[in-house]
Scaffold this active site. Structure first.
Site, PDB file in Angstrom:
ATOM      1  CG  HIS A  49      -0.919 -12.199   0.482  1.00  0.00           C
ATOM      2  ND1 HIS A  49      -0.044 -12.358   1.533  1.00  0.00           N
ATOM      3  CD2 HIS A  49      -0.924 -13.371  -0.191  1.00  0.00           C
ATOM      4  CE1 HIS A  49       0.453 -13.580   1.495  1.00  0.00           C
ATOM      5  NE2 HIS A  49      -0.068 -14.218   0.466  1.00  0.00           N
TER       6      HIS A  49
ATOM      7  CB  SER B 207       8.570  -1.049  -4.156  1.00  0.00           C
ATOM      8  OG  SER B 207       7.844  -2.244  -4.001  1.00  0.00           O
ATOM      9  CG  ASN B 208       3.300  -2.424  -2.785  1.00  0.00           C
ATOM     10  OD1 ASN B 208       2.492  -2.334  -3.703  1.00  0.00           O
ATOM     11  ND2 ASN B 208       4.009  -3.522  -2.563  1.00  0.00           N
TER      12      ASN B 208
END
Ligand code: GRF
Length: 228
Positions: free
Chosen positions: A133, A19-20
């Site tokens: 992160h 998704s990123n």
């Protein structure tokens, strides 16, 4: 954008859903991030992110965690550092024809070795590898960080974008955003909110980071501060 005004060639490293990667792809397509995604590398042959890259016409390369010509037993006998170095050598080999200037780690579930770090260390000292992160580092490094925050009963969770160094989830912090998880009922709820932030914060940060107009400030740890 590089100093020459050309979009910066970047490669994305990802192990899973992607998704990123999709958010990053959109930000490149709209011109928000002045970059060209020259390749996607995954260590997982079945990772959904591979199909997403192929659908966008981006070379999708698989560099498996264990080299196919080696048996699982022989591979496991090698010390972990050696396995990481060997894997990174293969990643570099796969990437060489695509010549990325930066590596973008977007859900890449591996630790990188001095081989990759050394290959992307800039003449100014920092490493041109950036990671996202899902926690407010240095809290909750490692895997499943949204879940860790939820299970600890933390009242805030967050997202960190940082430059990469050899130690896991370390390196200068570039951007960080916190959000309240008070009243949230599940890890999934925390992750859903976190991902919304990730998909905005990562492109926003890359926009200034790739220009390489920042300085690294030394405190006890280091901080990457935009100069524009
Ligand atoms: C994200 O939460 C990212 O912060 C973490 O791994 C997850 C990857 O998700 N490093 P996706 O593959 O980008 O959907």
């Amino acid at each position: 954008m590089s100093e020459t005004g050309e979009p910066t060639p970047i490669a994305v490293l990802a192990s899973g859903r992607g998704s990123n990667f999709e958010a990053l792809l959109r930000s490149v397509q709209t011109g928000q991030v002045p970059a060209r995604i020259v390749a996607l590398v995954s260590d997982q042959a079945e990772a959904p992110v591979l199909a997403k890259a192929r659908a966008a016409g981006i070379p999708a390369l698989v560099v498996p965690g264990r080299p196919s010509e080696m048996s699982a037993t022989d591979w496991k006998e090698q010390p972990i550092e050696q396995r990481r170095r060997e894997h990174d050598r293969r990643v570099l080999e796969a990437l060489a024809p695509h010549a990325p200037k930066w590596l973008i780690m977007a859900g890449y579930m591996r630790m990188v070795s001095p081989v990759l770090i050394g290959a992307f260390r800039s003449e100014r000292g920092y490493v041109r590898i950036v990671n996202i992160h899902p926690s407010l580092l240095p809290a909750f490094p490692g895997v499943g960080s949204y879940g860790q925050a939820f299970r600890h009963g933390a009242q805030v969770a967050g997202v960190t974008v940082h430059l990469v160094e050899e130690e896991m989830d370390s390196g200068p912090i570039c951007a960080q955003e916190a959000f309240s998880i008070r009243g949230m009922k599940s890890e999934e709820e925390v992750e859903k909110r976190g991902l919304e932030i990730e998909h905005r914060l990562f492109p926003e940060t890359l926009k200034w980071l790739l220009k390489e107009q920042f300085r690294i400030e030394k405190r006890e740890e280091r901080l990457c501060v935009s100069e524009s």
